[in-house]
Enzyme design. Sequence first.
Site, PDB file in Angstrom:
ATOM      1  N   HIS A 239       0.857  -1.202   0.000  1.00 25.86           N
ATOM      2  CA  HIS A 239       0.000   0.000   0.000  1.00 25.86           C
ATOM      3  C   HIS A 239       0.890   1.249   0.000  1.00 25.86           C
ATOM      4  O   HIS A 239       1.878   1.298   0.718  1.00 25.86           O
ATOM      5  CB  HIS A 239      -0.878  -0.026   1.261  1.00 25.86           C
ATOM      6  CG  HIS A 239      -1.905   1.051   1.303  1.00 25.86           C
ATOM      7  ND1 HIS A 239      -1.612   2.344   1.665  1.00 25.86           N
ATOM      8  CD2 HIS A 239      -3.218   1.022   1.014  1.00 25.86           C
ATOM      9  CE1 HIS A 239      -2.723   3.069   1.589  1.00 25.86           C
ATOM     10  NE2 HIS A 239      -3.714   2.293   1.202  1.00 25.86           N
ATOM     11  N   HIS A 304      -7.506   0.401  -4.139  1.00 24.73           N
ATOM     12  CA  HIS A 304      -8.328   1.243  -3.268  1.00 24.73           C
ATOM     13  C   HIS A 304      -8.733   2.438  -4.111  1.00 24.73           C
ATOM     14  O   HIS A 304      -7.865   3.190  -4.550  1.00 24.73           O
ATOM     15  CB  HIS A 304      -7.495   1.784  -2.101  1.00 24.73           C
ATOM     16  CG  HIS A 304      -7.159   0.779  -1.054  1.00 24.73           C
ATOM     17  ND1 HIS A 304      -6.424   1.110   0.072  1.00 24.73           N
ATOM     18  CD2 HIS A 304      -7.468  -0.532  -0.928  1.00 24.73           C
ATOM     19  CE1 HIS A 304      -6.290   0.041   0.833  1.00 24.73           C
ATOM     20  NE2 HIS A 304      -6.906  -0.970   0.251  1.00 24.73           N
TER      21      HIS A 304
HETATM   22  C1  DNO Z   1      -6.696   3.391   5.537  1.00 23.15           C
HETATM   23  C2  DNO Z   1      -5.971   2.329   4.946  1.00 23.15           C
HETATM   24  C3  DNO Z   1      -4.752   1.854   5.703  1.00 23.15           C
HETATM   25  C4  DNO Z   1      -4.189   0.680   4.949  1.00 23.15           C
HETATM   26  C5  DNO Z   1      -2.992   0.063   5.470  1.00 23.15           C
HETATM   27  C6  DNO Z   1      -2.479  -0.971   4.496  1.00 23.15           C
HETATM   28  O1  DNO Z   1      -7.808   3.591   5.227  1.00 23.15           O
HETATM   29  O2  DNO Z   1      -5.739   2.540   3.609  1.00 23.15           O
HETATM   30  O3  DNO Z   1      -5.115   1.445   6.986  1.00 23.15           O
HETATM   31  O4  DNO Z   1      -5.121  -0.314   4.996  1.00 23.15           O
HETATM   32  O5  DNO Z   1      -2.051   1.020   5.609  1.00 23.15           O
HETATM   33  O6  DNO Z   1      -1.513  -1.746   5.100  1.00 23.15           O
END
Ligand code: DNO
Length: 395
Positions: A239, A304
């Site tokens: 991410h 995402h």
């Molecule tokens: C927030 C997310 C983060 C993400 C982590 C991935 O909304 O995008 O919590 O899940 O950083 O490891």
Amino acid sequence: MRQGWRWFGPEAPVTLDDVRQTGATNIVSSLHQVPIGRAWTEKEVRDRQSLIETTPGDRSPLVWSVVESIPIPDAVKRKGGEARAEIEAWIASLEAVAACGIPIVCYNFMPVVDWTRTELDFVTPTGATAMRFDHERFAAFDLFILERPDAAQHYSAEDRERAHIVFEAMSDDEIADITRIITSALPGSTTEPLTIPAFREKLVAYSGIDAARLRRHLIEFLEAVTPAAEARGVKLTLHPDDPPRSLFGLPRIASSAEDYAALFDAVPSAANGMCYCTGSLGVRADNDLPAIARRFASRIHFAHLRATTREGDGRTFHESAHLEGDVDMVAVLRELVAEDRRRGPDDTIVFRSDHGHRMLDDLDKTVTPGYPAIGRMRGLAELRGILHALGAPPN
Ligand code: DNO
């Protein structure tokens, strides 16, 4: 593309039936109850999986296809390959996930803080609320609440002056609020909640770790874990940093196309993949989102999708409705759909509508910050509409 939904487990305000009603079919979840660093057992993963996947006869099926996230302990970020025991524990968790047939794992490599905001309920012109990162408030926290010893050097004289004015105007409640939001770790975070003294200590533990060294540690980690992932058919997806720049003087190394290219060059394994997050990467005006999707298409297994709007000089931003803001979502989805068409049906990209405004009934309910049901469902519906129009209805 497969429609995902982040579900925070049986205690969360959004239930599995709620998820079914959004139209999502793929669950994105984690064993949030397990302390960071402790290896997951196969039984724990299987129990959670059967909760998700054992569908009552009259209900539509759900499948747990993404683990977001297996958190990476601080020791790995600070010591890289030398943090042997912590890496072994991470691999054990990965093996437990693989044994249950879950094909995608998300993780991040942000030191000390995961995703960071300064306001959770910033009122938008519709009355719905959004999350926001205000650079001046952040600087006020860093300089005058955390009182980080070498903070001053990371801000211009003008920034410091503005931050001081902001700090002077903050009430005690506002100070408590911003401290809680930044140090206590937002939902889904993969870092520990901290008090101010513990926060300061953590920062000191990173002195001497610059971007090159942090990158080396991530590469050592990937060299250790990708063979296990590859052997078991699991894709690891990194991410991006949120926001995609240094905070508190700490290095961040997953903020741009060049950052990702360095990691793919160093560890070419097909298991070394990307979680393509338009909300995180999109905060930087120099990140060309469709170009990044095109360049790393074969590495993207999880996406995402959300939009942000940069304010002023761009260091402040808020989260917009999914099709508003600075992200060209149609262009992004065109790239992801093109990649999807190159793949087999079981290998398509899982996406989730990321975050969402707090709106309608959610304004009166307890919600998980960033993850209310209705705002996310609005986003998912809009994204689904684009996919239909592109001739690629999601499943
Ligand atoms: C927030 C997310 C983060 C993400 C982590 C991935 O909304 O995008 O919590 O899940 O950083 O490891």
